[in-house]
Design a protein around this motif. Structure first.
Motif, PDB file in Angstrom:
ATOM      1  N   ALA A  29       0.844  -1.203   0.000  1.00  0.00           N
ATOM      2  CA  ALA A  29       0.000   0.000   0.000  1.00  0.00           C
ATOM      3  C   ALA A  29       0.882   1.258   0.000  1.00  0.00           C
ATOM      4  O   ALA A  29       0.604   2.236  -0.715  1.00  0.00           O
ATOM      5  CB  ALA A  29      -0.933   0.002   1.195  1.00  0.00           C
ATOM      6  N   PHE A  30       1.953   1.196   0.780  1.00  0.00           N
ATOM      7  CA  PHE A  30       2.883   2.342   0.825  1.00  0.00           C
ATOM      8  C   PHE A  30       3.557   2.529  -0.534  1.00  0.00           C
ATOM      9  O   PHE A  30       3.698   3.658  -1.006  1.00  0.00           O
ATOM     10  CB  PHE A  30       3.923   2.119   1.943  1.00  0.00           C
ATOM     11  CG  PHE A  30       4.878   3.276   2.056  1.00  0.00           C
ATOM     12  CD1 PHE A  30       4.491   4.494   2.605  1.00  0.00           C
ATOM     13  CD2 PHE A  30       6.191   3.163   1.601  1.00  0.00           C
ATOM     14  CE1 PHE A  30       5.372   5.551   2.709  1.00  0.00           C
ATOM     15  CE2 PHE A  30       7.071   4.220   1.693  1.00  0.00           C
ATOM     16  CZ  PHE A  30       6.666   5.417   2.262  1.00  0.00           C
ATOM     17  N   ALA A  31       3.955   1.437  -1.194  1.00  0.00           N
ATOM     18  CA  ALA A  31       4.591   1.508  -2.505  1.00  0.00           C
ATOM     19  C   ALA A  31       3.623   2.064  -3.536  1.00  0.00           C
ATOM     20  O   ALA A  31       3.994   2.905  -4.370  1.00  0.00           O
ATOM     21  CB  ALA A  31       5.101   0.139  -2.933  1.00  0.00           C
ATOM     22  N   ILE A  32       2.341   1.609  -3.488  1.00  0.00           N
ATOM     23  CA  ILE A  32       1.336   2.127  -4.424  1.00  0.00           C
ATOM     24  C   ILE A  32       1.112   3.623  -4.161  1.00  0.00           C
ATOM     25  O   ILE A  32       1.042   4.445  -5.091  1.00  0.00           O
ATOM     26  CB  ILE A  32       0.014   1.324  -4.299  1.00  0.00           C
ATOM     27  CG1 ILE A  32       0.225  -0.104  -4.817  1.00  0.00           C
ATOM     28  CG2 ILE A  32      -1.110   2.014  -5.076  1.00  0.00           C
ATOM     29  CD1 ILE A  32      -0.940  -1.036  -4.557  1.00  0.00           C
ATOM     30  N   LEU A  33       1.011   3.961  -2.906  1.00  0.00           N
ATOM     31  CA  LEU A  33       0.826   5.370  -2.544  1.00  0.00           C
ATOM     32  C   LEU A  33       2.019   6.222  -3.004  1.00  0.00           C
ATOM     33  O   LEU A  33       1.852   7.312  -3.538  1.00  0.00           O
ATOM     34  CB  LEU A  33       0.612   5.509  -1.032  1.00  0.00           C
ATOM     35  CG  LEU A  33       0.317   6.919  -0.520  1.00  0.00           C
ATOM     36  CD1 LEU A  33      -0.973   7.456  -1.125  1.00  0.00           C
ATOM     37  CD2 LEU A  33       0.235   6.920   0.987  1.00  0.00           C
ATOM     38  N   LYS A  39       4.220   9.882  -9.397  1.00  0.00           N
ATOM     39  CA  LYS A  39       3.756  10.032 -10.772  1.00  0.00           C
ATOM     40  C   LYS A  39       2.711  11.135 -10.942  1.00  0.00           C
ATOM     41  O   LYS A  39       2.652  11.747 -12.005  1.00  0.00           O
ATOM     42  CB  LYS A  39       3.163   8.697 -11.289  1.00  0.00           C
ATOM     43  CG  LYS A  39       4.182   7.630 -11.499  1.00  0.00           C
ATOM     44  CD  LYS A  39       5.127   8.032 -12.599  1.00  0.00           C
ATOM     45  CE  LYS A  39       6.152   6.929 -12.833  1.00  0.00           C
ATOM     46  NZ  LYS A  39       7.072   7.250 -13.879  1.00  0.00           N
ATOM     47  N   LYS A  40       1.900  11.391  -9.959  1.00  0.00           N
ATOM     48  CA  LYS A  40       0.798  12.339 -10.135  1.00  0.00           C
ATOM     49  C   LYS A  40       0.977  13.624  -9.313  1.00  0.00           C
ATOM     50  O   LYS A  40       0.849  14.725  -9.836  1.00  0.00           O
ATOM     51  CB  LYS A  40      -0.545  11.686  -9.749  1.00  0.00           C
ATOM     52  CG  LYS A  40      -0.877  10.460 -10.538  1.00  0.00           C
ATOM     53  CD  LYS A  40      -1.236  10.826 -11.942  1.00  0.00           C
ATOM     54  CE  LYS A  40      -1.594   9.544 -12.694  1.00  0.00           C
ATOM     55  NZ  LYS A  40      -1.895   9.802 -14.044  1.00  0.00           N
TER      56      LYS A  40
END
Length: 182
Positions: A29-33, A39-40
């Motif tokens: 979850a931390f990596a996705i966040l 990126k955004k």
């Protein structure tokens, strides 16, 4: 702490040490966040930061340009003011010299006019003097003839004779005046 040891001894799980599955889910979850943020969010912040930096630099550049234009305008104004003062001084000096020239011309004209009037007055006086002398000659001649006629006792009505007598009398009179004047 005693209770944790008791639980460990009994074969239970330690509440202080987290479960591996929880660590793995939180890490994903931390990596996705982090991926979403990198990126955004970060590009959006970078874009906003770049726009603001560009606006600030553009504003600074515009301010420097305006300052340079103002300085150039001030220098031009000072130069024009100096030129105007120089021109005013030149015009003032020209006016003074023209005034002095006009005054000199007027003085010269007045002097010439005065000399002309004086010369004319002298000529008029000389003409009047000549007229008076001629008039006096004729009156003196007439009086002298009458006086001589009374003294001699005979009439001297002959014009030629009386003219000679008068001329001789006046010549004697002039010679006496000329001798007395020397």
């Amino acid at each position: 702490m005693n209770e944790a040891m008791i639980l460990a001894a009994e074969g239970g799980t330690n509440p202080i040490i987290p479960n591996w599955w929880e660590i793995l889910v939180v890490a994903i979850a931390f990596a996705i966040l982090m991926y979403i943020v990198v990126k955004k969010v970060v590009p959006a912040f970078e874009k906003i930061y770049a726009e603001r930096a560009e606006a600030i630099e553009g504003g600074i550049a515009k301010a420097e340009e305006a300052q340079a234009e103002a300085t150039a305008a001030l220098e031009e104004y000072k130069q024009q003011l100096t030129e105007a003062r120089t021109e005013a001084n030149r015009i003032r000096e020209e006016a003074r010299s023209e005034g002095a020239q006009i005054l000199a011309d007027l003085k010269e004209k007045a002097s010439n006019e005065s000399a002309r009037i004086t010369e004319q007055a002298h000529a008029q006086i000389e003409a009047e003097r000549a007229t008076a002398v001629a008039s006096l000659r004729s009156e003196v001649g007439t009086l002298a003839t009458e006086l001589a006629g009374r003294i001699v006792g005979e009439s001297l009505n002959d014009d030629e004779r009386s003219a000679r007598v008068v001329d001789r009398f006046l010549a004697d009179l002039e010679s006496e005046n000329a001798g007395a004047a020397k």
